[in-house]
Design a protein around this motif. Structure first.
Motif, PDB file in Angstrom:
ATOM      1  N   TRP B 156       0.841  -1.215   0.000  1.00 40.79           N
ATOM      2  CA  TRP B 156       0.000   0.000   0.000  1.00 40.79           C
ATOM      3  C   TRP B 156       0.871   1.258   0.000  1.00 40.79           C
ATOM      4  CZ3 TRP B 156      -4.149   2.449  -1.132  1.00 40.79           C
ATOM      5  CH2 TRP B 156      -4.579   3.564  -0.409  1.00 40.79           C
ATOM      6  N   TYR B 157       1.789   1.347   0.932  1.00 46.03           N
ATOM      7  CA  TYR B 157       2.606   2.563   1.012  1.00 46.03           C
ATOM      8  C   TYR B 157       3.555   2.679  -0.178  1.00 46.03           C
ATOM      9  CZ  TYR B 157       0.825   3.191   5.722  1.00 46.03           C
ATOM     10  OH  TYR B 157      -0.008   3.380   6.792  1.00 46.03           O
ATOM     11  N   GLY B 158       3.827   1.547  -0.833  1.00 48.28           N
ATOM     12  CA  GLY B 158       4.681   1.589  -2.011  1.00 48.28           C
ATOM     13  C   GLY B 158       4.096   2.403  -3.148  1.00 48.28           C
ATOM     14  N   ASN B 159       2.797   2.659  -3.101  1.00 49.43           N
ATOM     15  CA  ASN B 159       2.160   3.481  -4.133  1.00 49.43           C
ATOM     16  C   ASN B 159       2.392   4.981  -3.922  1.00 49.43           C
ATOM     17  OD1 ASN B 159       0.601   1.338  -5.533  1.00 49.43           O
ATOM     18  ND2 ASN B 159      -0.356   1.120  -3.520  1.00 49.43           N
ATOM     19  N   PHE B 160       2.743   5.350  -2.692  1.00 49.22           N
ATOM     20  CA  PHE B 160       2.763   6.762  -2.323  1.00 49.22           C
ATOM     21  C   PHE B 160       4.177   7.331  -2.341  1.00 49.22           C
ATOM     22  CE2 PHE B 160      -1.104   5.056  -0.684  1.00 49.22           C
ATOM     23  CZ  PHE B 160      -2.019   6.079  -0.758  1.00 49.22           C
ATOM     24  N   ASP B 161       4.240   8.633  -2.539  1.00 52.57           N
ATOM     25  CA  ASP B 161       5.509   9.338  -2.391  1.00 52.57           C
ATOM     26  C   ASP B 161       5.678   9.606  -0.898  1.00 52.57           C
ATOM     27  OD1 ASP B 161       7.698  10.946  -2.350  1.00 52.57           O
ATOM     28  OD2 ASP B 161       6.895  12.515  -3.641  1.00 52.57           O
ATOM     29  N   MET B 162       6.263   8.655  -0.194  1.00 47.90           N
ATOM     30  CA  MET B 162       6.332   8.746   1.271  1.00 47.90           C
ATOM     31  C   MET B 162       7.348   9.786   1.731  1.00 47.90           C
ATOM     32  SD  MET B 162       3.962   6.944   2.582  1.00 47.90           S
ATOM     33  CE  MET B 162       4.392   6.758   4.314  1.00 47.90           C
ATOM     34  N   SER B 163       8.148  10.317   0.790  1.00 50.87           N
ATOM     35  CA  SER B 163       9.067  11.384   1.206  1.00 50.87           C
ATOM     36  C   SER B 163       8.299  12.634   1.618  1.00 50.87           C
ATOM     37  CB  SER B 163      10.054  11.708   0.079  1.00 50.87           C
ATOM     38  OG  SER B 163       9.399  12.360  -0.986  1.00 50.87           O
ATOM     39  N   LEU B 164       7.015  12.679   1.266  1.00 50.60           N
ATOM     40  CA  LEU B 164       6.193  13.832   1.653  1.00 50.60           C
ATOM     41  C   LEU B 164       5.785  13.762   3.121  1.00 50.60           C
ATOM     42  CD1 LEU B 164       3.775  13.912  -1.425  1.00 50.60           C
ATOM     43  CD2 LEU B 164       5.760  15.373  -1.036  1.00 50.60           C
ATOM     44  N   PHE B 165       5.948  12.598   3.735  1.00 53.81           N
ATOM     45  CA  PHE B 165       5.392  12.384   5.073  1.00 53.81           C
ATOM     46  C   PHE B 165       6.495  12.225   6.122  1.00 53.81           C
ATOM     47  CE2 PHE B 165       2.267  11.049   2.016  1.00 53.81           C
ATOM     48  CZ  PHE B 165       1.139  11.698   2.479  1.00 53.81           C
ATOM     49  N   SER B 166       6.287  12.899   7.249  1.00 55.81           N
ATOM     50  CA  SER B 166       7.229  12.785   8.367  1.00 55.81           C
ATOM     51  C   SER B 166       6.760  11.770   9.389  1.00 55.81           C
ATOM     52  CB  SER B 166       7.384  14.142   9.063  1.00 55.81           C
ATOM     53  OG  SER B 166       7.857  15.105   8.159  1.00 55.81           O
ATOM     54  N   PHE B 167       5.459  11.445   9.379  1.00 61.58           N
ATOM     55  CA  PHE B 167       4.883  10.531  10.363  1.00 61.58           C
ATOM     56  C   PHE B 167       3.882   9.609   9.670  1.00 61.58           C
ATOM     57  CE2 PHE B 167       5.734  14.526  12.578  1.00 61.58           C
ATOM     58  CZ  PHE B 167       6.470  14.106  13.674  1.00 61.58           C
ATOM     59  N   ILE B 168       3.493   8.571  10.397  1.00 59.13           N
ATOM     60  CA  ILE B 168       2.303   7.806  10.054  1.00 59.13           C
ATOM     61  C   ILE B 168       1.427   7.778  11.308  1.00 59.13           C
ATOM     62  CG2 ILE B 168       3.227   6.379   8.191  1.00 59.13           C
ATOM     63  CD1 ILE B 168       3.852   4.209  10.242  1.00 59.13           C
ATOM     64  N   ASN B 169       0.110   7.673  11.131  1.00 57.85           N
ATOM     65  CA  ASN B 169      -0.769   7.721  12.302  1.00 57.85           C
ATOM     66  C   ASN B 169      -1.932   6.752  12.169  1.00 57.85           C
ATOM     67  OD1 ASN B 169      -1.770  10.029  10.327  1.00 57.85           O
ATOM     68  ND2 ASN B 169      -3.550   9.418  11.561  1.00 57.85           N
ATOM     69  N   THR B 170      -2.340   6.227  13.323  1.00 62.19           N
ATOM     70  CA  THR B 170      -3.562   5.433  13.361  1.00 62.19           C
ATOM     71  C   THR B 170      -4.755   6.380  13.433  1.00 62.19           C
ATOM     72  OG1 THR B 170      -3.474   5.284  15.769  1.00 62.19           O
ATOM     73  CG2 THR B 170      -2.435   3.502  14.537  1.00 62.19           C
ATOM     74  N   ASN B 194       6.245   0.496  11.108  1.00 63.63           N
ATOM     75  CA  ASN B 194       7.336   1.447  11.340  1.00 63.63           C
ATOM     76  C   ASN B 194       8.542   1.086  10.471  1.00 63.63           C
ATOM     77  OD1 ASN B 194       9.983   1.723  13.503  1.00 63.63           O
ATOM     78  ND2 ASN B 194       8.859   3.566  12.967  1.00 63.63           N
ATOM     79  N   GLN B 195       8.841  -0.202  10.391  1.00 58.91           N
ATOM     80  CA  GLN B 195       9.998  -0.632   9.586  1.00 58.91           C
ATOM     81  C   GLN B 195       9.748  -0.423   8.096  1.00 58.91           C
ATOM     82  OE1 GLN B 195      10.527  -4.629  10.956  1.00 58.91           O
ATOM     83  NE2 GLN B 195      11.309  -3.947  12.938  1.00 58.91           N
ATOM     84  N   VAL B 196       8.525  -0.715   7.662  1.00 61.45           N
ATOM     85  CA  VAL B 196       8.201  -0.595   6.238  1.00 61.45           C
ATOM     86  C   VAL B 196       8.287   0.863   5.772  1.00 61.45           C
ATOM     87  CG1 VAL B 196       6.203  -0.635   4.696  1.00 61.45           C
ATOM     88  CG2 VAL B 196       6.840  -2.684   5.957  1.00 61.45           C
ATOM     89  N   THR B 197       7.811   1.772   6.589  1.00 59.54           N
ATOM     90  CA  THR B 197       7.760   3.185   6.175  1.00 59.54           C
ATOM     91  C   THR B 197       8.967   3.979   6.655  1.00 59.54           C
ATOM     92  OG1 THR B 197       6.551   3.832   8.171  1.00 59.54           O
ATOM     93  CG2 THR B 197       5.236   3.184   6.258  1.00 59.54           C
ATOM     94  N   GLY B 198       9.587   3.529   7.737  1.00 57.21           N
ATOM     95  CA  GLY B 198      10.677   4.307   8.325  1.00 57.21           C
ATOM     96  C   GLY B 198      10.198   5.553   9.045  1.00 57.21           C
ATOM     97  N   LYS B 199       8.892   5.607   9.331  1.00 55.53           N
ATOM     98  CA  LYS B 199       8.328   6.817   9.936  1.00 55.53           C
ATOM     99  C   LYS B 199       7.876   6.556  11.370  1.00 55.53           C
ATOM    100  CE  LYS B 199       8.421   8.563   5.734  1.00 55.53           C
ATOM    101  NZ  LYS B 199       9.368   9.603   5.325  1.00 55.53           N
ATOM    102  N   PRO B 200       8.058   7.549  12.259  1.00 56.82           N
ATOM    103  CA  PRO B 200       7.516   7.427  13.609  1.00 56.82           C
ATOM    104  C   PRO B 200       5.993   7.441  13.609  1.00 56.82           C
ATOM    105  CG  PRO B 200       8.598   9.563  13.299  1.00 56.82           C
ATOM    106  CD  PRO B 200       8.806   8.783  12.038  1.00 56.82           C
ATOM    107  N   ILE B 201       5.411   6.802  14.627  1.00 55.86           N
ATOM    108  CA  ILE B 201       3.958   6.582  14.641  1.00 55.86           C
ATOM    109  C   ILE B 201       3.274   7.476  15.673  1.00 55.86           C
ATOM    110  CG2 ILE B 201       2.138   4.858  15.009  1.00 55.86           C
ATOM    111  CD1 ILE B 201       4.282   2.687  14.396  1.00 55.86           C
ATOM    112  N   LEU B 202       2.188   8.111  15.249  1.00 56.20           N
ATOM    113  CA  LEU B 202       1.293   8.843  16.154  1.00 56.20           C
ATOM    114  C   LEU B 202       0.086   7.936  16.377  1.00 56.20           C
ATOM    115  CD1 LEU B 202       1.316  12.260  14.195  1.00 56.20           C
ATOM    116  CD2 LEU B 202       2.940  11.501  15.941  1.00 56.20           C
ATOM    117  N   ALA B 203      -0.116   7.498  17.622  1.00 61.15           N
ATOM    118  CA  ALA B 203      -1.205   6.550  17.914  1.00 61.15           C
ATOM    119  C   ALA B 203      -2.384   7.279  18.544  1.00 61.15           C
ATOM    120  CB  ALA B 203      -0.704   5.457  18.857  1.00 61.15           C
ATOM    121  N   ASP B 204      -3.561   6.707  18.376  1.00 63.61           N
ATOM    122  CA  ASP B 204      -4.753   7.297  18.992  1.00 63.61           C
ATOM    123  C   ASP B 204      -5.569   6.197  19.652  1.00 63.61           C
ATOM    124  OD1 ASP B 204      -5.721   6.004  16.735  1.00 63.61           O
ATOM    125  OD2 ASP B 204      -7.318   7.457  16.414  1.00 63.61           O
ATOM    126  N   THR B 205      -6.395   6.582  20.595  1.00 66.51           N
ATOM    127  CA  THR B 205      -7.233   5.605  21.282  1.00 66.51           C
ATOM    128  C   THR B 205      -8.391   6.322  21.970  1.00 66.51           C
ATOM    129  OG1 THR B 205      -7.205   3.709  22.795  1.00 66.51           O
ATOM    130  CG2 THR B 205      -6.035   5.667  23.504  1.00 66.51           C
TER     131      THR B 205
END
Lengths: 342, 264
Positions: B156-170, B194-205
């Motif tokens: 999924w993330y392979g489709n995106f230009d992930m260099s645009l993103f500093s984080f990933i979030n739930t 985290n390993q696939v994207t190399g990005k730190p995660i913002l979690a929510d609950t």
């Protein structure tokens, strides 16, 4: 649960059922209040054309014992209907619902009928299969080229209004920055509409996205567009793509950037921090590989500030991507006494 | 962000320029979804808009054909933030929760992965036009194909230009502190994405379907679990409806937390 208790429980349930049924029988006939009865809750209009009106008659019946008052009929952006006012008990009327689909494809709009019926609001779905008035025949232009390559993609225009459109290309300044230009080719015969030609030229490496937009000369749609993704492969590689500096971890206070290229006679022309309170230094690992180190100028950041951002500019002799910019993020609250202790 | 078609979040600037000075605002950007909702759609798991009249059926078609209007809304919000917050301080946008849903086969006109990636890049570009120092976070749907999150988003993330993103979030709440998986029912793990994207995660609950509060999630107060998740790349947790003493709880456990790999 023991057997006797279980049986008693079943018995009680049965008594309750019988009692409930008897009550229902006594209440046969129209309910005391107003009650809106809909023959159907969904109407399919069949084939429709984008921007063209379609009307249907929707029956509404009051099966209650009092007058039914319809105070409003709310619709989405595509349909409308005037509230008919009051429907007497036992009466059935028709409301005209007019829809004008603004988009093509599967159409669905919802009407909310607010009444004095106990089950108000009633929801009525209107659906249709809508053919486009005018559109480009493809959904996306996704082109990948190597630096220096050129390609032209031809796009047909389809839809009921295709022959009436007078296509025109608006300002192309942004497209040209991405290495694109558009031109319109006239129709090749009476059976065809005009064609659009998109000319791609891989000027510099990167991923360029946007919409190719054309003016149509029509009232509706006045414009049509298609998204494009233009990927140009280069010979420069910079990793990572985002720089994270951990302010609270001295072992991660400096972040490393690897800059590699397969271009001949590769060298770094300039490395600089263009924004933010950061410093950069570099070393040459090999002819094709340089390494930069970026750190936060902690003593220049005000005490207590959380998070700091900046930008690193890398200028090289690699012609496919002469300048690359990376975002920098320093995360953590700056505490000068902690920094001094370290 | 995106509840209206023009900027309506001056209150965020008032807070960050006032009582919350020095903090980095994080804005949940639901612009495309709200655009479709204004056309009468409900969230996927909500039925009050009528049968099948939801984002999982009509959302993709609405967005594809409304893309220019949606980009205008993005520009309006970005310009609004630039005016009231400035363009130099950091601000983070969590982009389009559940973006993956627009590729579902249940859509009347599903987005291709290429379209989903293209539109996302354009949204980011529209914000950066006015907020060059903005940072972006890409949504995590832990059930992405293949195999219900089994490749941790690699495809999924392979489709995106992930260099645009500093984080990933739930998004959607109910993320699990006590589990190596983001949600028990999906195969994606915190560490994996985290390993696939190399990005730190913002979690929510702390909330569930349609934003309904699920109360305070006590597992995210447990230092053992927090340390485990930090080791998996989590850098932040937001409780939708925290206990009133959450600040005290955080203070009391801070000393038991390790230094995160990335530091919030």
């Amino acid at each position: 649960v023991s057997a006797p208790v279980f049986c008693c429980f079943l018995l009680l349930l049965c008594v309750n059922c019988r009692s409930h049924n008897s009550t229902e029988e006594r209440k046969a006939g129209p309910p005391e209040g107003a009650r809106l009865s809909l023959e159907r809750t969904e109407y399919h209009l069949g084939q429709a054309v984008q921007f063209e009106e379609v009307a249907i008659q929707v029956p509404l019946e009051n099966t209650g014992g009092r007058a039914l008052s319809i105070s409003s009929i709310e619709a989405g952006h595509n349909c409308r209907a005037a509230p008919p006012g009051t429907i007497e008990p036992g009466a059935r009327i028709f409301v005209e619902v007019t829809c004008r689909p603004l988009t093509y494809g599967t159409f669905a709009d919802r009407l909310r009928l607010k009444t004095n019926s106990t089950d108000s609001p009633a929801i009525l779905m209107i659906t249709a299969d809508v053919t486009p008035a005018l559109r480009l025949e493809r959904d996306i232009l996704d082109v990948t080229l190597s630096h220096g390559e050129k390609r032209t993609e031809v796009l047909g225009v389809v839809g009921k209004s295709a022959h009436d459109a007078k296509l025109r290309v608006p300002d192309q300044a942004i497209l040209r920055e991405h290495g694109l230009t558009l031109s319109i080719s006239p129709a090749k015969s009476r059976d065809h509409s005009a064609y659009v030609e998109a000319h791609f030229e891989a000027l510099r490496a990167g991923v360029f996205t946007g919409n190719l937009t054309l003016e149509t000369g029509l009232t509706e749609p006045s414009e049509i567009s298609i998204p494009y993704t233009f990927t140009v492969r280069g010979t420069l590689s910079v990793t990572p793509d985002t720089l994270y500096i951990n302010v609270r971890d001295p072992t991660r206070s400096e972040v490393q950037v690897d800059i590699k290229s397969t271009a001949p006679a590769f060298s770094i022309k300039k490395l600089s921090v263009t924004e933010g309170l950061f410093a950069v230094r570099s070393e040459r690992i090999s002819a094709q590989h340089h390494r930069a180190y970026v750190r936060l100028l902690v003593d220049q950041v005000p005490e207590g500030v959380t998070g700091s951002v900046g930008r690193l500019s890398i200028q090289t002799t690699d012609a496919t991507e002469p300048e690359k910019t990376l975002p920098i993020m320093a995360m953590g609250k700056v505490r000068h006494e902690l920094s001094a202790a370290q | 962000m995106g509840y209206q078609s023009t900027f309506d979040q001056t209150y965020v600037c008032n807070d960050v320029n006032g009582t919350l000075s020095g903090k980095v605002p994080i804005v949940v950007s639901y612009v495309a979804a709200f655009y479709s909702k204004r056309l009468g759609r409900c969230d996927c798991n909500v039925n009050s808009c009528g049968a099948n009249n939801n984002l999982c059926v009509h959302g993709a078609n609405d967005i594809k054909q409304g893309i220019n209007q949606i980009l205008d809304i993005y520009r309006s919000y970005a310009q609004g933030y630039a005016n009231c917050f400035g363009t130099t301080k950091p601000i983070i946008f969590e982009m389009e929760p559940d973006w993956y849903q627009y590729t579902y086969s249940s859509q009347t006109s599903p987005m291709t992965n290429a379209q989903a990636a293209n539109f996302m890049s354009q949204f980011v570009g529209a914000i950066k036009q006015y907020l060059p120092n903005a940072r972006f976070s890409m949504d995590i749907s832990p059930w992405v194909a293949p195999n219900n999150g089994g490749d941790h988003g690699q495809s999924w993330y392979g489709n995106f230009d992930m260099s645009l993103f500093s984080f990933i979030n739930t998004s959607g709440g109910s993320t699990e502190a006590a589990n190596t998986r983001i949600r028990q029912e999906n195969n994606m793990t915190w560490a994996g994405v985290n390993q696939v994207t190399g990005k730190p995660i913002l979690a929510d609950t702390g909330y569930g379907a349609n934003g309904v509060s699920a109360g305070h999630d006590n597992n995210w107060d447990n230092p053992t679990y927090i340390n485990a998740r930090m080791n998996d790349g989590v850098v932040s947790i937001s409780q939708y409806n925290p206990n009133s003493n959450w600040g005290t709880t955080i203070s009391s456990i801070r000393g038991q937390l390790n230094t995160p790999r990335y530091c919030p």
